[in-house]
Design a protein around this motif. Structure first.
Motif, mmCIF file in Angstrom:
data_model
loop_
_atom_site.group_PDB
_atom_site.id
_atom_site.type_symbol
_atom_site.label_atom_id
_atom_site.label_comp_id
_atom_site.label_asym_id
_atom_site.label_seq_id
_atom_site.Cartn_x
_atom_site.Cartn_y
_atom_site.Cartn_z
ATOM 1 N N THR A 61 0.844 -1.192 0.000
ATOM 2 C CA THR A 61 0.000 0.000 0.000
ATOM 3 C C THR A 61 0.879 1.242 0.000
ATOM 4 O OG1 THR A 61 -0.141 0.004 2.406
ATOM 5 C CG2 THR A 61 -1.887 -1.136 1.229
ATOM 6 N N GLN A 63 1.516 5.107 1.176
ATOM 7 C CA GLN A 63 1.213 6.114 2.188
ATOM 8 C C GLN A 63 1.685 7.450 1.646
ATOM 9 O OE1 GLN A 63 -0.319 5.403 5.206
ATOM 10 N NE2 GLN A 63 -0.511 3.334 4.385
ATOM 11 N N HIS A 64 0.788 8.381 1.546
ATOM 12 C CA HIS A 64 1.150 9.713 1.042
ATOM 13 C C HIS A 64 1.353 10.641 2.223
ATOM 14 C CE1 HIS A 64 0.339 8.590 -3.082
ATOM 15 N NE2 HIS A 64 -0.720 7.966 -2.632
ATOM 16 N N HIS A 65 2.510 11.239 2.259
ATOM 17 C CA HIS A 65 2.852 12.133 3.359
ATOM 18 C C HIS A 65 3.146 13.510 2.785
ATOM 19 C CE1 HIS A 65 4.539 13.678 7.040
ATOM 20 N NE2 HIS A 65 5.643 14.008 6.381
#
Length: 71
Positions: A61, A63-65
């Motif tokens: 998956t 994860q956008h940070h």
């Protein structure tokens, strides 16, 4: 999951982690994503694997940070 050799080492001992990925699968994912990251960052190559989730690795998956701005 972490970028370690734990899955490979436990697999060699005959004790796969029931909560994690099988050793060969974990090593393959690590190899593909780490290689794509370094090719992009060090060689400036476009790596589609890093653009969006891949059908080849359905368990991965993204994860956008968004980094916080320092003022």
């Amino acid at each position: 999951m972490a970028f370690t050799d734990l899955a490979l080492l436990t697999g060699q001992l005959g004790a796969d982690n029931p909560e994690g990925l099988p050793d060969e699968r974990a090593a393959g994912i690590t190899h593909d994503y780490a290689g794509a990251f370094f090719d992009r960052q060090l060689h400036g190559k476009h790596e589609p694997l890093l653009d969006h989730p891949s059908k080849a690795h359905p368990g991965v998956t993204f994860q956008h940070h968004t980094p916080e701005r320092a003022f």
